[in-house]
Enzyme design. Structure first.
Site, PDB file in Angstrom:
ATOM      1  N   ASP A 249       3.437   7.077 -11.273  1.00 52.58           N
ATOM      2  CA  ASP A 249       3.944   6.640  -9.973  1.00 52.58           C
ATOM      3  C   ASP A 249       3.466   7.616  -8.899  1.00 52.58           C
ATOM      4  O   ASP A 249       2.914   7.238  -7.862  1.00 52.58           O
ATOM      5  CB  ASP A 249       5.481   6.628 -10.057  1.00 52.58           C
ATOM      6  CG  ASP A 249       6.124   5.853  -8.932  1.00 52.58           C
ATOM      7  OD1 ASP A 249       5.382   5.339  -8.061  1.00 52.58           O
ATOM      8  OD2 ASP A 249       7.358   5.771  -8.906  1.00 52.58           O
ATOM      9  N   ASP A 253      -0.113   7.199  -6.279  1.00 56.70           N
ATOM     10  CA  ASP A 253       0.023   7.203  -4.812  1.00 56.70           C
ATOM     11  C   ASP A 253      -0.821   8.318  -4.205  1.00 56.70           C
ATOM     12  O   ASP A 253      -1.458   8.149  -3.167  1.00 56.70           O
ATOM     13  CB  ASP A 253       1.488   7.409  -4.399  1.00 56.70           C
ATOM     14  CG  ASP A 253       2.217   6.084  -4.287  1.00 56.70           C
ATOM     15  OD1 ASP A 253       1.700   5.078  -4.812  1.00 56.70           O
ATOM     16  OD2 ASP A 253       3.311   6.052  -3.686  1.00 56.70           O
TER      17      ASP A 253
END
Ligand code: NAD
Length: 368
Positions: A249, A253
């Protein structure tokens, strides 16, 4: 042999606008390359709620399970913000991911030379960058039990549990090794085996799968904190990175932002191989429905077009056609064609969503 099948779910906001440009490329491929897809289109998100009272109708779900690949635009919008949780537009997307059991989330970070100035890093660090993060999507600390906020003595404790089985690690590592074979044949696995038992198991299983099934693929291991540092120091050292849900995650990003605008970022979520050997797959841009610009012809369709290119490569084994689409995007950017989100502070005249589609189609014509 039957044509490859594709379910298109444009969704809400700018979803239908960007998907319209993908439809033009699909038509172009039929007319100019003789590659014909069986395309069906349906509703997801707020528009499905408006028509059926649910963000994903059962018949749409069933169709998604049958086709070779699903391509989704975006869901959501202020009109639906006050709906009960169970029928919010995002629930449609979550149901697709869950029922198709899409456990490997692929987030490429690719920097087109023409946009290298958009990155917050130095141009030579990001120009030509092309890496792929494979994030485990259905396990780990976001789902592990026990979880919750409990009272212990005279204070509360918040608990989440990182839990991975060997089979969960094995299947996502296979996705990463398969991916690497279609790219530069290199995988770096990231965990925290120095402090977490789940990381020790992760490392062991990834190594075992590589040794037994993918001896041709180069594998290295890195602690995830070092991985984050290396991603901003010299990201070009990587090809495919495979990591768990939580680290993935954060790292995906971080890697995505190496490359600039949200309007440029595609993604794929893959599941187990189907009868035809191809993985179950959902392709979608990373961005949302952008209600602030919806209906104004300002949206950048490139993220959605690049998501379709990923489908060509990973669901349809059409790597050369995927290259053709990506090169067409690269060419229009090099020629200075920009939607509003890609304009620098110096300004200029942006093209519309359709204008960007026109330019990409012209570049595809020129590629023949
Ligand atoms: P967003 O990604 O929709 O927009 C963030 C900003 O980026 C906005 O200023 C928008 O104009 C811009 N932007 C996004 N895509 C663009 C494109 N293709 N071209 C040009 N500019 C673009 O995120 P948000 O504003 O936080 O959310 C809006 C809605 O989308 C919410 O309802 C949210 O729940 C939903 N959402 C859906 C998804 C999805 O469908 N996968 C993902 C994120 C958010």
């Amino acid at each position: 042999m039957s044509n490859p099948s594709l379910l298109i779910l444009p969704g809400d906001g700018i979803g239908p606008e960007v998907m319209a440009e993908v439809r033009r490329i699909i038509d172009w491929m039929a007319a100019r390359r003789g590659i014909v897809f069986d395309v069906s289109e349906d509703l997801v998100g707020g528009c499905a709620y408006d028509k059926y009272g649910t963000p994903l109708h059962d018949k749409t779900m069933a169709k998604a399970q049958e086709v070779d690949a699903v391509l989704l635009g975006a869901v959501g919008g202020p009109k639906y913000d006050s709906l009960p949780f169970a029928v919010k537009p995002e629930r449609g997307l979550l149901r697709l991911r869950k029922e198709m059991d899409l456990y490997a989330n692929l987030r490429p970070a690719q920097c087109f030379d023409a946009l290298a100035d958009f990155s917050s890093l130095k141009k030579d660090v990001v120009a030509g960058l092309d890496i792929m993060i494979v994030r485990e999507l259905t396990g780990g600390v976001y789902f592990g039990e026990p979880r919750g906020i409990f009272t212990e003595g005279n204070e509360r404790v918040g608990i989440n549990t990182q839990r991975y089985s060997e089979s969960e690690i094995a299947r996502v590592s296979r996705s990463a090794f398969e991916m690497a074979r279609k790219r530069r044949n290199k995988v770096c696995s990231m965990e925290k085996a120095n402090v977490m038992e789940s990381g020790v198991l992760w490392r062991e299983v990834v190594q075992k799968i590589r040794d037994e099934e993918y001896p041709d693929v180069e594998l290295s291991h890195m602690y995830a904190d070092n991985g984050a540092m290396q991603l901003v120091r010299w990201p070009k050292q990587f090809d495919v990175i495979v990591t768990d849900n939580l680290f993935g995650d954060i790292l995906s990003d971080c890697a995505a932002m190496l490359t600039g605008s949200l309007g440029m970022l595609p993604s794929a979520s893959l599941g187990a191989p189907m009868k035809n050997g191809r993985p179950k797959a959902l392709y979608e841009p990373v961005h949302g429905s952008a209600p602030d610009i919806a209906g104004q012809g300002k949206a950048n369709p490139i993220a959605c077009i690049l998501s379709f290119a990923m489908a060509l490569r990973y669901s349809f084994d059409m790597g050369a056609e995927a290259d053709r689409v990506e090169k067409a995007v690269e060419k229009v950017l090099a020629d200075g064609v920009r939607t509003a989100d890609l304009m620098g502070p110096e300004g200029g005249s942006p093209v519309s969503t359709t204008g960007m589609g026109d330019a990409i189609l012209a570049a595809l014509d020129a590629s023949l």
